[in-house]
Design an enzyme around this catalytic site. Structure first.
Site, PDB file in Angstrom:
ATOM      1  CD  GLU A 196      -2.812   6.278   5.000  1.00 53.54           C
ATOM      2  OE1 GLU A 196      -2.369   6.415   6.129  1.00 53.54           O
ATOM      3  OE2 GLU A 196      -2.126   5.863   4.041  1.00 53.54           O
ATOM      4  CE  LYS A 197      -6.649  11.485  -4.106  1.00 48.72           C
ATOM      5  NZ  LYS A 197      -7.566  10.512  -4.747  1.00 48.72           N
ATOM      6  NE  ARG A 205      11.813  -2.506  13.703  1.00 47.48           N
ATOM      7  CZ  ARG A 205      10.740  -2.251  12.967  1.00 47.48           C
ATOM      8  NH1 ARG A 205       9.568  -2.085  13.542  1.00 47.48           N
ATOM      9  NH2 ARG A 205      10.843  -2.158  11.652  1.00 47.48           N
ATOM     10  CG  HIS A 237       4.149  -4.954   1.836  1.00 46.97           C
ATOM     11  ND1 HIS A 237       4.111  -3.729   1.232  1.00 46.97           N
ATOM     12  CD2 HIS A 237       2.999  -5.577   1.499  1.00 46.97           C
ATOM     13  CE1 HIS A 237       2.972  -3.601   0.570  1.00 46.97           C
ATOM     14  NE2 HIS A 237       2.286  -4.703   0.719  1.00 46.97           N
ATOM     15  N   GLY A 276       1.864  -4.807   5.314  1.00 50.06           N
ATOM     16  CA  GLY A 276       0.848  -4.994   4.276  1.00 50.06           C
ATOM     17  C   GLY A 276      -0.316  -5.895   4.659  1.00 50.06           C
TER      18      GLY A 276
END
Ligand code: MV4
Length: 450
Positions: A200-201, A292, A235, A165
């Site tokens: 991004e939308k 990872r 997040h 974030g």
């Protein structure tokens, strides 16, 4: 077979990796900072070496020091765990240059997926749906405004090197976008040394669902189904489960196929995760790829019976996957909760000594621990001190087992998020599987510290 492995990590994940080393008869080498001298994982390893001061820059992120110990102890491979150096292209490169196997994908692939703009381009090439957004990095505010007008507000402004974030902002109009662009680009530059931004939308009412994949060095790729990770706070994931209570079998298949295609397109090998945002109509969009082992890998291990760390080691050793997609079956339901040393009211970290620790046990209960009774929780690292995983035949059974286990859990001396975890399980929205990313903000009202 890799005979001797250094684990370039600490805490519960170092302990987890050492456990698989022991199972496979592999010698393990741990490294630790001055703050971790008494940590359980340090005693579990066959050999352990002090690498520096508590702060990560002076210990767990010191590439030269870690390589030096790897050479001194003649290990053949290094497992980076998660976080720290696990997605650091220069570390993977340094291992290679030293003639040591990096248990992960090639350095170039880590770098490519580390750039969200590059990753989006690769996924478009692979035919994997991406969130409607910019193909190239946005250079100017004017470009940003023009693009947002085309796709329509609200939009998410994101940093190409971001994650967690940082450098991300939701904007509702051109005024907001103008304000957000400069500040987030500056923050991203300060944080990641890269101020590249893209747009991004915004996907409304999204769920975070990720697909675990496994790829060998011969182009064989399988998926190990999904994990539902929508319950997060700022997040930080708090609870993860598999399978997702939301996905239909049809979408599950489509997402699995898309994740395999993604891995094949970029020439991936190692365990890996493709993260998707899934909207209410089960449209799914590529978000990012993690190159990872992930914190929440145990829920996948529980429902598939596959030891993901063992597979990573085999793949790094150059072995072909010895199973194909039809061999990967899922059984039952697993839920993991992350136990953090933090105040359940204000969420501040809560370092100190653990004076009493009672860990639940039983069939279908799995503990991954970074600590033991009398351990000191220091302020230098991630406050996650344990994971608790419950597995049952059904989601209801897993929830019941987890609730019982949380009631048994006792941690004294420090504050933990155990009250938050119990509260989540009690919510009807959780019990019915209605877990959006806004869950904690919507349902959790902190009560007291005890
Ligand atoms: C989004 C989104 C909605 N639309 N992107 C948050 C962390 C970063 N990895 C991506 N995130 C989001 N990206 C678009 N286009 C919503 C989020 C988001 C989120 C995603 C997953 C889990 C929790 C979240 C909480 C807030 C926002």
């Amino acid at each position: 077979m890799l005979k001797k492995i250094l684990i370039a990590n600490r805490g519960e994940i170092a302990a987890r990796i050492i456990r698989t080393c022991k199972k496979l008869g592999i010698q393990s080498v741990a490294v630790f900072s001055e703050a971790d001298q008494h940590a359980p994982y340090v005693r579990m390893a066959d050999e352990s070496y002090l690498i520096g001061k508590p702060r990560v820059n002076e210990s767990y992120l010191n590439i030269e020091k870690i390589i030096e110990i790897a050479q001194h102890t003649s290990v053949v491979a290094i497992h980076p765990g998660y976080g720290l150096l696990s997605e650091h292209p220069r570390f993977a490169e340094a291992c290679k240059e030293a003639g040591i196997v990096f248990i992960g994908p090639p350095s170039e692939v880590i770098a490519k997926m580390g750039s969200k703009v590059e990753a989006r381009k690769e996924m478009e090439k692979a035919g994997v749906p991406v969130v409607p957004g910019t193909t190239d990095a946005i250079q100017t505010v004017e470009e940003a405004v023009q693009f947002a007008t085309e796709v329509g507000y609200p939009v998410m402004l994101k940093a190409s090197s971001g994650g967690g974030g940082i450098g991300m902002e939701l904007v509702h109009d051109s005024e907001g976008l103008k304000k957000a662009f400069e500040s987030n680009s500056k923050r991203a530059l300060a944080f990641f040394g890269d101020g590249t931004m893209f747009i991004e939308k915004k996907i409304e009412n999204a769920r975070h669902i990720e697909i675990q994949i496994m790829a060998d060095q011969f182009g064989n790729v399988v998926h190990l189904f999904e994990r539902e990770c929508s319950i997060q706070r700022r997040h930080q994931k708090v609870l993860e489960e598999a399978p997702s209570p939301f996905l239909s079998e049809k979408t599950r298949k489509k997402m699995g196929a898309a994740a395999i295609q993604a891995a094949k397109t970029i020439g991936y090998y190692n365990a890996g995760t493709i993260e998707f945002l899934v909207d209410e109509d089960e449209n799914f969009y590529f978000l990012e790829m993690n190159t990872r082992l992930q914190v929440e890998h145990p829920v996948t291990e529980e429902i598939t019976g596959i030891d993901i760390v063992e597979q990573q080691i085999n793949i790094a050793a150059g072995q072909a996957l010895h199973f194909d997609q039809t061999d990967v079956q899922r059984h039952g339901h697993a839920i993991e909760v992350r136990i953090y040393a933090e105040d359940p009211v204000n969420f501040f970290p809560s370092p100190g000594q653990i004076t009493k620790l009672i860990v639940p046990e039983g069939i279908g209960i799995r503990n991954e621990l970074a600590v033991e009774e009398k351990s000191m929780v220091t302020p230098y690292y991630d406050p996650m001190i344990a994971k608790l995983i419950a597995t049952g035949n059904t989601r209801e059974e897993a929830i019941d087992k987890l609730s019982g286990a949380l009631r048994q859990y006792k941690i004294e001396g420090i504050k933990t998020n155990l009250p938050l975890l119990k509260e989540i399980l009690k919510q009807e929205a959780f019990q019915t599987g209605n877990t959006l990313t806004s869950f904690i903000d919507t349902y959790y009202i902190p009560q007291s510290t005890t």
